[in-house]
Structures are given as structure tokens and as C-alpha cells.
Scaffold this motif. Sequence first.
Motif, mmCIF file in Angstrom:
data_model
loop_
_atom_site.group_PDB
_atom_site.id
_atom_site.type_symbol
_atom_site.label_atom_id
_atom_site.label_comp_id
_atom_site.label_asym_id
_atom_site.label_seq_id
_atom_site.Cartn_x
_atom_site.Cartn_y
_atom_site.Cartn_z
ATOM 1 N N ASP A 139 0.829 -1.209 0.000
ATOM 2 C CA ASP A 139 0.000 0.000 0.000
ATOM 3 C C ASP A 139 0.862 1.257 0.000
ATOM 4 O O ASP A 139 0.557 2.245 -0.676
ATOM 5 C CB ASP A 139 -0.926 0.014 1.224
ATOM 6 C CG ASP A 139 -2.184 -0.817 0.995
ATOM 7 O OD1 ASP A 139 -2.505 -1.084 -0.169
ATOM 8 O OD2 ASP A 139 -2.830 -1.199 1.980
ATOM 9 N N LEU A 197 0.598 0.002 -12.008
ATOM 10 C CA LEU A 197 0.285 1.283 -11.366
ATOM 11 C C LEU A 197 1.460 2.259 -11.431
ATOM 12 O O LEU A 197 1.254 3.471 -11.549
ATOM 13 C CB LEU A 197 -0.143 1.046 -9.920
ATOM 14 C CG LEU A 197 -1.464 0.286 -9.766
ATOM 15 C CD1 LEU A 197 -1.783 0.041 -8.297
ATOM 16 C CD2 LEU A 197 -2.604 1.032 -10.433
ATOM 17 N N LYS A 198 2.668 1.743 -11.371
ATOM 18 C CA LYS A 198 3.834 2.628 -11.473
ATOM 19 C C LYS A 198 3.865 3.318 -12.833
ATOM 20 O O LYS A 198 4.091 4.537 -12.924
ATOM 21 C CB LYS A 198 5.121 1.832 -11.263
ATOM 22 C CG LYS A 198 6.376 2.683 -11.325
ATOM 23 C CD LYS A 198 7.626 1.860 -11.046
ATOM 24 C CE LYS A 198 8.865 2.732 -11.053
ATOM 25 N NZ LYS A 198 10.095 1.939 -10.774
ATOM 26 N N LEU A 253 2.339 -3.699 -9.262
ATOM 27 C CA LEU A 253 3.315 -2.618 -9.092
ATOM 28 C C LEU A 253 3.744 -2.034 -10.431
ATOM 29 O O LEU A 253 3.840 -0.817 -10.585
ATOM 30 C CB LEU A 253 4.530 -3.142 -8.321
ATOM 31 C CG LEU A 253 4.293 -3.514 -6.859
ATOM 32 C CD1 LEU A 253 5.587 -4.030 -6.214
ATOM 33 C CD2 LEU A 253 3.769 -2.329 -6.061
ATOM 34 N N ILE A 257 2.495 1.668 -3.495
ATOM 35 C CA ILE A 257 1.505 2.101 -4.477
ATOM 36 C C ILE A 257 1.136 3.569 -4.264
ATOM 37 O O ILE A 257 1.041 4.351 -5.220
ATOM 38 C CB ILE A 257 0.248 1.209 -4.396
ATOM 39 C CG1 ILE A 257 0.576 -0.197 -4.921
ATOM 40 C CG2 ILE A 257 -0.900 1.807 -5.205
ATOM 41 C CD1 ILE A 257 -0.511 -1.236 -4.651
ATOM 42 N N ASN A 299 -6.848 -0.053 -2.834
ATOM 43 C CA ASN A 299 -5.621 -0.452 -2.152
ATOM 44 C C ASN A 299 -5.344 -1.952 -2.279
ATOM 45 O O ASN A 299 -6.191 -2.729 -2.719
ATOM 46 C CB ASN A 299 -5.629 -0.021 -0.679
ATOM 47 C CG ASN A 299 -6.722 -0.693 0.135
ATOM 48 O OD1 ASN A 299 -7.062 -1.850 -0.068
ATOM 49 N ND2 ASN A 299 -7.278 0.036 1.091
ATOM 50 N N TYR A 300 -4.162 -2.314 -1.887
ATOM 51 C CA TYR A 300 -3.695 -3.695 -2.071
ATOM 52 C C TYR A 300 -4.577 -4.699 -1.343
ATOM 53 O O TYR A 300 -4.840 -5.796 -1.846
ATOM 54 C CB TYR A 300 -2.244 -3.801 -1.590
ATOM 55 C CG TYR A 300 -1.654 -5.179 -1.734
ATOM 56 C CD1 TYR A 300 -1.290 -5.692 -2.967
ATOM 57 C CD2 TYR A 300 -1.452 -5.980 -0.600
ATOM 58 C CE1 TYR A 300 -0.746 -6.952 -3.099
ATOM 59 C CE2 TYR A 300 -0.910 -7.256 -0.728
ATOM 60 C CZ TYR A 300 -0.554 -7.730 -1.969
ATOM 61 O OH TYR A 300 -0.021 -8.996 -2.092
ATOM 62 N N ARG A 306 -6.180 3.812 -8.861
ATOM 63 C CA ARG A 306 -5.222 4.233 -7.845
ATOM 64 C C ARG A 306 -5.806 4.168 -6.440
ATOM 65 O O ARG A 306 -5.075 3.991 -5.470
ATOM 66 C CB ARG A 306 -4.709 5.646 -8.120
ATOM 67 C CG ARG A 306 -5.749 6.717 -8.020
ATOM 68 C CD ARG A 306 -5.186 8.097 -8.274
ATOM 69 N NE ARG A 306 -4.379 8.569 -7.165
ATOM 70 C CZ ARG A 306 -3.875 9.788 -7.068
ATOM 71 N NH1 ARG A 306 -4.090 10.658 -8.041
ATOM 72 N NH2 ARG A 306 -3.179 10.145 -6.036
#
Length: 241
Positions: free
Chosen positions: A54, A147-148, A144, A57, A183-184, A180
Motif C-alpha cells: 500500500d 500502477l507505477k 506494481l 503504491i 488499495n492492495y 489508484r
Amino acid sequence: MAKEVGAISFKSLNRIVKKAIDKRLNSIYEETFVKRAIECRKDPEEEFKKAFMDKVITSFFETGTTVYGSDNDYLTKLDAYDYVKLVNDKEYVSELVDNYLSSKGSFVSDKTNLDINIEKHIYNQAKLKFERNIELNDEDEMILSLLKNISKVKNARTVKVVYEQGHNVVNLDLDVDQLRNCNYRNLVFRNYAFSSYAIKTRKEENYFRQMFRSEDNPFSDILVKGIKKVTYGRKTLYEVK
């Protein structure tokens, strides 16, 4: 006296005290009982992993956010008397450190600031030990990377996605904010998937739900492993080769 006080800012004096607290605490952290407590600490690694993911991210989308770092913002509650005395007697800093460490850290607990800081240090060291040896599965790595790369496009509101599951392939317009803000923990709870609410239009979402609802995916979520390509304009942000 007034001239001498004016020569040193309150902010500088506060920094001197915080630096002295930090030095005293670091000395205590080197003691055997603290090191032994760190070695014996048993925390659920899954919780460490969720917190780690989290934080990473979140850092993708927030300018200036760092994944690692220490917080030495000790609440010393110095008053004018302390400032004046510290200007005239630098040794007074030792007394201020003692006062801080021996005082209660909160109204709801009898723990001192020393106890609280030691506990926090032990927890953080145990967490860092886990993070140095963290093992991510393929879907973690996908999340990862996805989203990155999306976060690198500033002010993007929508991205286009090629989604594939079984023999079905569709093109989707996904809302970046919906991606975004998931959350994880939610992603794992959904079996590594984003909610179909991320799809921009209701018509497209309904079509997606009809096509991909199944016993294994009753809510027609967007499985991370089903995302094959993400583009923004002519730029490819993510692609599974």
C-alpha cells in the motif's frame, strides 16, 4: 540577554533538543535487550506485506512521498523558559531529554515516551527486516508495474486497456482514479482484481459483466492477470509480452 536570545531562533533550539533525544534513543537502541527483542519479534508477515504494498503504491501517485524514512518529530513541548535557559546553559539539554523520555506519551496510556519510542523502533526494525527479504508473487509484480507506469502520466484521467480472459478479448476505458484508490488489501480480497466500477461507461461495464461473470469471478472483477496492454494516447504504459 535579549540580544543573545535573538541570535538563536526557537526553531534552532528545538532542533538541538530533538537531535539530543535522537542521540540518546539511538544509544539505547544499541543495547542488548532491544536487539534481542527485535530478533524475537513475531509479526504476521502478510500484514507487513500489505502495508508495504500500500505504501509503495501510494508513493507512485504522491509527489515527494518516500517508501522508507524515519520520523523523529518528537513532541517536546518546550516553553519560553526552556528556550531562554537553553540559550544560557547548553547542558540544560540533557535535562530536557530526561523530561521528555520520562513523561507519559499520551493521556490514555501509562507508557512513557521512552517506552513508546523503543516499541516503535522494535516494530520498525522487524518490518524493515521483512521488507529486505520480501517475496512478491507474479500478480504482485504486475500490480506494481501497472500502477507505477500509469502514475508516470501526470493528470491522466482515463487509460485504454486490452483485457483478455479465456477466449474473450475486449477493449476497455478505465478510470485512473478508480485504479489508484483501490488499495492492495482490496485487490487481494478480490482475488487480485480491480472492481468493474473502474470501467468508464455504464454500457461498457454492463457488457463486461455479462461477458466475464463466472463462478470463479461472481462480481465480474477486472483480474490483474487479464490486463494485457494499457495505453494512454499513442503511448504504451504496460504490456504483457
